[in-house]
Design a protein around this motif. Structure first.
Motif, mmCIF file in Angstrom:
data_model
loop_
_atom_site.group_PDB
_atom_site.id
_atom_site.type_symbol
_atom_site.label_atom_id
_atom_site.label_comp_id
_atom_site.label_asym_id
_atom_site.label_seq_id
_atom_site.Cartn_x
_atom_site.Cartn_y
_atom_site.Cartn_z
ATOM 1 N N LEU A 94 9.259 -4.156 68.939
ATOM 2 C CA LEU A 94 8.228 -4.262 70.150
ATOM 3 C C LEU A 94 7.219 -5.104 70.020
ATOM 4 O O LEU A 94 6.447 -5.143 68.918
ATOM 5 N N ILE A 95 6.979 -6.018 71.133
ATOM 6 C CA ILE A 95 5.998 -7.044 71.151
ATOM 7 C C ILE A 95 5.269 -6.764 72.347
ATOM 8 O O ILE A 95 5.875 -6.312 73.384
ATOM 9 N N ILE A 96 4.036 -7.452 72.528
ATOM 10 C CA ILE A 96 3.327 -7.444 73.991
ATOM 11 C C ILE A 96 3.392 -8.789 74.386
ATOM 12 O O ILE A 96 2.502 -9.492 73.744
ATOM 13 N N THR A 136 2.559 -4.422 99.444
ATOM 14 C CA THR A 136 3.400 -5.424 99.039
ATOM 15 C C THR A 136 2.511 -6.579 98.331
ATOM 16 O O THR A 136 1.611 -7.115 98.952
ATOM 17 N N GLY A 137 2.878 -6.855 97.208
ATOM 18 C CA GLY A 137 2.161 -8.008 96.473
ATOM 19 C C GLY A 137 0.890 -7.631 96.013
ATOM 20 O O GLY A 137 0.291 -8.529 95.482
ATOM 21 N N SER A 138 0.649 -6.442 95.733
ATOM 22 C CA SER A 138 -0.420 -5.862 95.188
ATOM 23 C C SER A 138 -0.263 -5.668 93.469
ATOM 24 O O SER A 138 -1.205 -5.350 93.162
ATOM 25 N N GLY A 139 0.820 -5.749 92.995
ATOM 26 C CA GLY A 139 1.079 -5.634 91.466
ATOM 27 C C GLY A 139 1.437 -4.711 90.997
ATOM 28 O O GLY A 139 0.801 -4.239 90.104
ATOM 29 N N LYS A 140 2.254 -3.603 91.739
ATOM 30 C CA LYS A 140 2.529 -2.321 91.253
ATOM 31 C C LYS A 140 3.189 -2.528 90.025
ATOM 32 O O LYS A 140 3.035 -1.768 88.855
ATOM 33 N N THR A 141 4.208 -3.539 89.784
ATOM 34 C CA THR A 141 4.816 -3.540 88.671
ATOM 35 C C THR A 141 4.240 -4.215 87.333
ATOM 36 O O THR A 141 4.207 -3.488 86.295
ATOM 37 N N GLU A 142 2.848 -4.544 87.744
ATOM 38 C CA GLU A 142 2.055 -4.886 86.326
ATOM 39 C C GLU A 142 1.383 -3.570 85.937
ATOM 40 O O GLU A 142 1.142 -3.316 84.857
ATOM 41 N N VAL A 143 1.050 -2.727 86.905
ATOM 42 C CA VAL A 143 0.514 -1.372 86.539
ATOM 43 C C VAL A 143 1.555 -0.839 85.755
ATOM 44 O O VAL A 143 1.295 -0.092 84.717
ATOM 45 N N TYR A 144 2.888 -0.675 86.205
ATOM 46 C CA TYR A 144 4.063 -0.015 85.342
ATOM 47 C C TYR A 144 3.997 -0.598 84.153
ATOM 48 O O TYR A 144 4.081 0.206 83.025
ATOM 49 N N LEU A 145 4.047 -1.964 83.766
ATOM 50 C CA LEU A 145 4.171 -2.357 82.523
ATOM 51 C C LEU A 145 3.070 -2.049 81.840
ATOM 52 O O LEU A 145 3.196 -1.683 80.622
ATOM 53 N N GLN A 146 1.894 -1.861 82.217
ATOM 54 C CA GLN A 146 0.691 -1.687 81.356
ATOM 55 C C GLN A 146 0.415 -0.154 81.102
ATOM 56 O O GLN A 146 -0.091 0.200 80.002
ATOM 57 N N ALA A 147 1.072 0.870 82.144
ATOM 58 C CA ALA A 147 1.156 1.952 81.740
ATOM 59 C C ALA A 147 2.000 2.454 80.696
ATOM 60 O O ALA A 147 2.009 2.970 79.977
ATOM 61 N N ILE A 148 3.181 1.654 80.822
ATOM 62 C CA ILE A 148 4.387 1.748 79.766
ATOM 63 C C ILE A 148 3.745 1.512 78.119
ATOM 64 O O ILE A 148 4.228 2.083 77.305
ATOM 65 N N GLU A 149 3.140 0.489 78.159
ATOM 66 C CA GLU A 149 2.663 -0.072 76.853
ATOM 67 C C GLU A 149 2.351 0.823 75.912
ATOM 68 O O GLU A 149 2.878 0.743 74.740
ATOM 69 N N PRO A 150 1.472 1.577 76.155
ATOM 70 C CA PRO A 150 0.909 2.795 75.227
ATOM 71 C C PRO A 150 2.192 3.716 74.988
ATOM 72 O O PRO A 150 2.161 4.066 73.776
ATOM 73 N N GLN A 198 4.529 2.017 72.645
ATOM 74 C CA GLN A 198 3.651 2.074 71.020
ATOM 75 C C GLN A 198 3.785 3.351 70.378
ATOM 76 O O GLN A 198 3.659 3.273 69.077
ATOM 77 N N GLN A 199 3.697 4.165 71.011
ATOM 78 C CA GLN A 199 3.711 5.786 70.393
ATOM 79 C C GLN A 199 5.227 6.047 70.198
ATOM 80 O O GLN A 199 5.592 7.022 69.456
#
Length: 726
Positions: free
Chosen positions: A188-190, A223-237, A240-241
DNA sequence: AGCACGCCGACT
DNA sequence: GTCGGCGTGCTC
């Protein structure tokens, strides 16, 4: 004496009792049993001490397939809930929760990984002795450097070379258990994490506050507001657990880019489940996820059943999408099941959409879900302007008004692309006067009549009131009465003749069958090989069309005047999704909506105030109309060779249901396509203010129907929370 | 759902 | 005389 209660693939709302032989199978494990004259594979669902059957007549199971359960407790809870809620046979439910390979009795254990290794003899062999067989020489040289996976060898050196070396005793096939393979947690890397904007950051921190409990978030972002980026950053922790994430996507939205984005960000293997997989590929993802060997699993509707050893988060992307509701057999809604699952697993759930379903929005507004909104559009995203085009008294050519054809010509001549949009889904149509826009309405309900061409009748889908089709308009006496909707083929032909110098392409689920075919079509569009795009729903999902500067929605009225109250919501979602996907900042698009009722309040609200405003207004309308999500519905369907049988079966259901408290019925009403495959189809809509009263009434009803009245002539089904009334 | 059993029509 | 049509009913 212990009794095994087994879920068998039999369409009955019951378990079947068997006896164990000497080893007791575990609950959740598969067993083989003989059932009447045949052999079946079932899952041990309960173990009890007594049976409703005469114990002496019970058979013993034949053998145990799984030493360890393939269904854990949460999954069993989910299946039981599904069977209960959707009133579906438990055995069928269990069956659909299993990958096909497991239904057939395949081992649930991961296949050992096969690899080639040089034998002792091989290690002593001189490479030069193989100089006459260069492939074998290369392979041996590779293996002397280290072991190599079987699949990789086959690909690089071919099957013949390895076989020859095995025959010579120089190399051998060895196996090792996949669990000894390094886990994703270590790799796992970010990678390249962009800075979140204020709204995104707020959403992410709200989610992070609830990582180890059940909580449901509506991520409501244009549309275009960056939902996927929110998913990605929510997934991160979560990753990591060391916990796993399950992501559901609509059927068509499953583009390689999305998967790639997750894979790239975290540098780990992502399990992908879609309709194109073979049974074995599907099983492999299932096994890996169950063993905790996948950090992320992405899939369509049925992926909601994927077991996870250590679940941490569920995501349903484009949660409003209709493909989450299964339309036959077990008619479950994957989004609703995701809510139940998140609750059972005690993990958070994110529902993301630019155009949330009204049910979901209502849950957010009442505080049942946390409402996170993203208004800011990132970078070069643009929205098409929206306006109505009044087609009353306008000459129509293959469904398009002359004014719109002229407009199309302008755009095409400037080198832009034009998109035409048809609703091919048959909404229950109304009859409209082309002169003045008058719509025939039921005098009792003030709702548009639904046109039944086969019956040559107008019928009210709210009270059942019917009349024959009038020959002229009540208001202006014009005889130009039209049903809404025009076929795709007719339109395609018309356009080819009208715009011979521009190429058109039709994109619907038939012409774009298979993912690669769709990708090919999309890239040919973006390369400007076609100027006119004719499409259905499929075009509104996930793809951008930067060179499209005009979008024409042809049949707005079909949705506005449909008896299906969801049609307006679906149309609004479609318009909003499309507007966010056509054109770009330097070359913004315009969207036109052809209608006989340019002043329609819902339409005006959507155009002037946007989806969020429209949705609140539409919710209010639903509340006043006593419709979902403020009431709860079930659709009972019956079909039979004789119309009389189907009708009287519905009436029988109706009369016994209506006695029950708090449940009302509409119907029987013939289905939109009344006769299909020689069968007459009738339906009955059941409704209640209380979910529990509807559930109770249906439960009692089904008990009766199975014991008392077995109508073999009538095939029937029950759709809980129906989405589609056709 | 399957599969057997059973009771009636057109064939070697 | 039987082969086979699909209606009915049962499966722990």
């Amino acid at each position: 004496m212990s009794i095994l209660r087994i879920a068998l693939p039999i369409p009955k709302r019951q378990l079947f009792d068997y006896l164990a032989v000497d080893v007791m199978p575990k609950i959740g494990a598969r067993v083989r049993v003989s059932f009447g004259p045949r052999k079946l594979i079932g899952v041990v669902w309960e173990i009890g001490q007594e049976s409703a059957w005469e114990v002496g007549k019970l058979k013993a199971i034949q053998d145990i397939i799984d030493d360890e359960p393939i269904f854990d407790e949460t999954q069993r809870k989910l299946c039981t809930w599904l069977a209960q809620y959707y009133k579906h046979p438990i055995g069928d439910v269990v069956q659909s929760a299993m990958p096909v390979a497991l239904r057939k009795g395949e081992s649930s254990l991961p296949k050992p990984i096969e690899f080639y290794s040089a034998t002792a003899l091989g290690k002593k062999t001189e490479l030069t002795s193989l100089s006459r067989a260069p492939k074998q020489q290369a392979l041996l040289s590779e293996l002397l450097a280290g072991d190599c996976l079987k699949a990789k060898v086959k690909e690089q050196f071919g099957a013949a070379a390895s076989k020859a070396l095995i025959d010579k005793g120089i190399i051998e096939v060895l196996e090792k258990q996949p669990s000894s393979i390094s886990t994703w947690q270590q790799s796992l890397i970010i990678q390249d994490k962009p800075n979140a904007n204020v709204e995104q950051a707020l959403a992410i921190s709200s989610i992070e506050a609830k990582l180890s409990e059940y909580a449901c978030f509506l991520l409501d972002g244009i549309t275009g507001s960056g939902k996927t980026e929110v998913y990605l950053q929510a997934i991160e922790p979560i990753l990591q657990q060391g916990k796993q994430v399950l992501i559901l996507v609509p059927e068509i939205g499953l583009t390689p880019q999305t998967v790639h984005r997750f894979r790239y960000r975290f540098g780990i293997d992502v399990g992908v489940l879609h309709s194109g997989l073979t049974n074995n590929e599907r099983l492999l993802v299932w096994q890996k996820s169950a063993k905790g060997q996948l950090g992320i699993v992405i899939g369509t509707r049925s992926a909601i059943f994927t077991p996870m050893l250590n679940p941490g988060l569920l995501i349903v992307d484009e949660e409003h999408d209709a493909s989450y509701k299964q339309q036959d057999g077990l008619r479950y809604h994957a989004r609703d099941l995701a809510v139940v699952r998140a609750h059972a697993e005690q993990v958070p759930l994110i529902l993301g959409s630019a155009t949330p379903a009204l049910e979901t929005l209502n849950n957010a507004l009442t505080g049942k879900y946390h409402h996170l909104t993203l208004h800011q559009r990132a970078g070069n995203a643009s929205v098409a302007s929206q306006q109505v085009f009044d087609i009353r008294q306008q000459p129509l050519k293959f469904g398009i008004a002359q004014g719109m054809l002229d407009r199309m010509k302008q755009h095409l001549q400037q080198g832009s692309q034009v998109m035409l949009f048809i609703n091919r889904r048959g909404y229950a149509p109304a009859l409209v006067c082309h002169q003045c826009g008058f719509v025939e309405q039921c005098t009792r309900c003030d709702k548009p009549f639904t046109l039944h061409n086969q019956l040559y009748k107008l019928q009210c889908h709210h009270c059942g009131n019917a009349k024959s089709i009038p020959s002229s308009c009540q208001q202006c006496h014009s005889t130009e009465l039209t049903a809404m909707g025009v076929g795709t083929e007719q339109l395609e032909q018309g356009l080819t003749a009208y715009f011979p110098e521009f190429s058109n392409i039709r994109i619907d689920s038939d012409s774009a069958r298979g993912k690669s075919k769709l990708d090919k079509m999309l890239s040919s569009i973006n390369n400007n090989e076609h100027q006119i795009l004719i499409g259905t729903q499929i075009l509104s999902k996930g793809h951008h069309f930067p060179n499209v500067t005009m979008v024409l929605i042809m049949d707005v009225d079909g949705a506005l005047f449909s008896a299906d109250y969801r049609a307006a919501e679906n149309l609004a979602q479609l318009i909003t999704q499309l507007a966010g996907r056509a054109g770009r900042a330097e070359k913004p698009g315009e969207m036109w909506l052809q209608t006989h009722d340019p002043g329609h309040p819902l339409l005006q609200d959507l155009i002037n105030n946007g989806y969020a405003h429209f949705a609140k207004y539409a919710l209010l309308e639903r509340q006043h109309g006593n419709l979902p999500p403020f009431t709860y519905q079930a659709l009972f369907k019956a079909q039979a060779l004789s119309a009389q049988d189907a009708h009287s079966f519905c009436k029988m259901w109706r009369s016994s249901l209506i006695k029950r408290q708090g449940v009302s019925c509409i119907g029987p009403i013939p289905a939109l396509m009344e006769k299909r495959q020689g069968q007459y189809r009738m339906q009955l809509l059941l409704q209640s203010n209380q979910r529990s009263s509807l559930q109770r009434a249906l439960g009692q009803q089904l008990n009766q129907i199975e014991t008392l009245y077995l109508a073999n002539k009538v095939r029937w089904s029950l759709d809980i929370d129906p989405q589609d009334f056709s």
